[in-house]
Design a protein around this motif. Structure first.
Motif, short mmCIF file in Angstrom:
data_model
loop_
_atom_site.label_atom_id
_atom_site.label_comp_id
_atom_site.label_asym_id
_atom_site.label_seq_id
_atom_site.Cartn_x
_atom_site.Cartn_y
_atom_site.Cartn_z
N ASP A 1 0.81 -1.22 0.00
CA ASP A 1 0.00 0.00 0.00
C ASP A 1 0.85 1.27 0.00
OD1 ASP A 1 -2.30 -1.48 0.05
OD2 ASP A 1 -2.40 -1.52 2.24
N GLU A 2 2.14 1.17 0.19
CA GLU A 2 2.99 2.35 0.28
C GLU A 2 3.29 2.96 -1.08
OE1 GLU A 2 3.56 3.53 3.27
OE2 GLU A 2 2.52 1.78 4.03
N ALA A 3 2.88 2.34 -2.16
CA ALA A 3 3.16 2.84 -3.49
C ALA A 3 2.27 4.01 -3.87
CB ALA A 3 3.01 1.72 -4.52
N ALA A 4 1.21 4.26 -3.10
CA ALA A 4 0.31 5.37 -3.40
C ALA A 4 1.01 6.69 -3.11
CB ALA A 4 -0.95 5.26 -2.54
N VAL B 1 -8.65 6.92 3.97
CA VAL B 1 -8.28 6.94 5.39
C VAL B 1 -9.43 6.43 6.24
CG1 VAL B 1 -7.71 8.46 7.32
CG2 VAL B 1 -6.60 8.78 5.12
N ARG B 2 -10.66 6.89 5.94
CA ARG B 2 -11.82 6.45 6.71
C ARG B 2 -12.13 4.97 6.48
NH1 ARG B 2 -11.51 9.97 10.35
NH2 ARG B 2 -12.32 12.02 9.91
N ALA B 3 -11.95 4.49 5.25
CA ALA B 3 -12.26 3.09 4.94
C ALA B 3 -11.21 2.13 5.50
CB ALA B 3 -12.38 2.91 3.43
N LYS B 4 -9.95 2.41 5.27
CA LYS B 4 -8.87 1.50 5.68
C LYS B 4 -8.33 1.81 7.06
CE LYS B 4 -7.19 0.93 0.95
NZ LYS B 4 -6.06 1.16 0.05
N GLY B 5 -8.33 3.09 7.41
CA GLY B 5 -7.73 3.51 8.67
C GLY B 5 -6.22 3.60 8.56
N VAL B 6 -5.65 4.57 9.23
CA VAL B 6 -4.20 4.76 9.27
C VAL B 6 -3.82 4.89 10.73
CG1 VAL B 6 -2.28 6.26 8.62
CG2 VAL B 6 -4.16 5.89 7.02
N GLU B 7 -2.82 4.13 11.17
CA GLU B 7 -2.46 4.20 12.58
C GLU B 7 -1.86 5.55 12.93
OE1 GLU B 7 1.22 1.96 10.88
OE2 GLU B 7 -0.90 1.58 10.72
N PRO B 8 -2.15 6.06 14.11
CA PRO B 8 -1.62 7.36 14.54
C PRO B 8 -0.09 7.34 14.55
CG PRO B 8 -3.37 6.64 16.02
CD PRO B 8 -3.06 5.49 15.10
#
Length: 148
Positions: free
Chosen positions: A31-34, A42-49
């Motif tokens: 996922d880091e290629a974006a 962000v809302r769908a997958k969530g990103v850790e703080p």
């Protein structure tokens, strides 16, 4: 073993190593290629703080507020699917305004707000610097002239 067979085995081994390296690199990127995350992602997958990301979208009209210190900006970023609150402390680019595109670098805090460390204001292909507004380029003389 003949030299012909040795070269064939060496070529096959090199090909297998190349494919393995490609698969390893692809799995590490995932996922880091974006280039940036949209608020809907962000809302769908969530990103850790605390994880450093880029958040891209449009600055919501009416959401841009300056704090009393003069350098802290509070604004909302949207992609039409979701809206994320963001905070930036520093000098914003000239093109940064309500209704314009933005890519903000930073991380989410534990409350769900995006804390930006850098703002990259985006413009469309029709962008014209203020200094050149109302001017045209003459191909023949290769100079700028004021429109009449």
């Amino acid at each position: 073993m003949k030299a012909k067979h040795q070269r064939l085995i060496l070529a096959v081994a090199a090909l297998v190593a190349l494919i393995g390296a490609g698969l390893l690199a692809a799995s590490a990127l995932k996922d880091e290629a974006a280039y940036f995350y949209a608020p809907g992602d962000v809302r769908a997958k969530g990103v850790e703080p605390g994880k450093a990301i880029r958040l891209g979208g449009m600055v919501v009209k009416g959401s841009l507020k300056r704090a009393a210190d003069g350098v802290t900006l509070h604004f909302d970023v949207t992609d039409g699917k979701a809206t994320v609150p963001a905070v930036f402390k520093g000098i914003a680019p000239d093109l940064f305004k309500e209704g314009s595109g933005v890519v903000a670098e930073g991380a989410f805090d534990t409350k769900g707000a995006f804390i930006a460390t850098n703002l990259l204001a985006k413009h469309d292909e029709r962008y014209m610097p203020r200094e050149l507004d109302g001017m045209t380029y003459n191909e023949t003389t290769r100079e700028m002239k004021a429109e009449r």
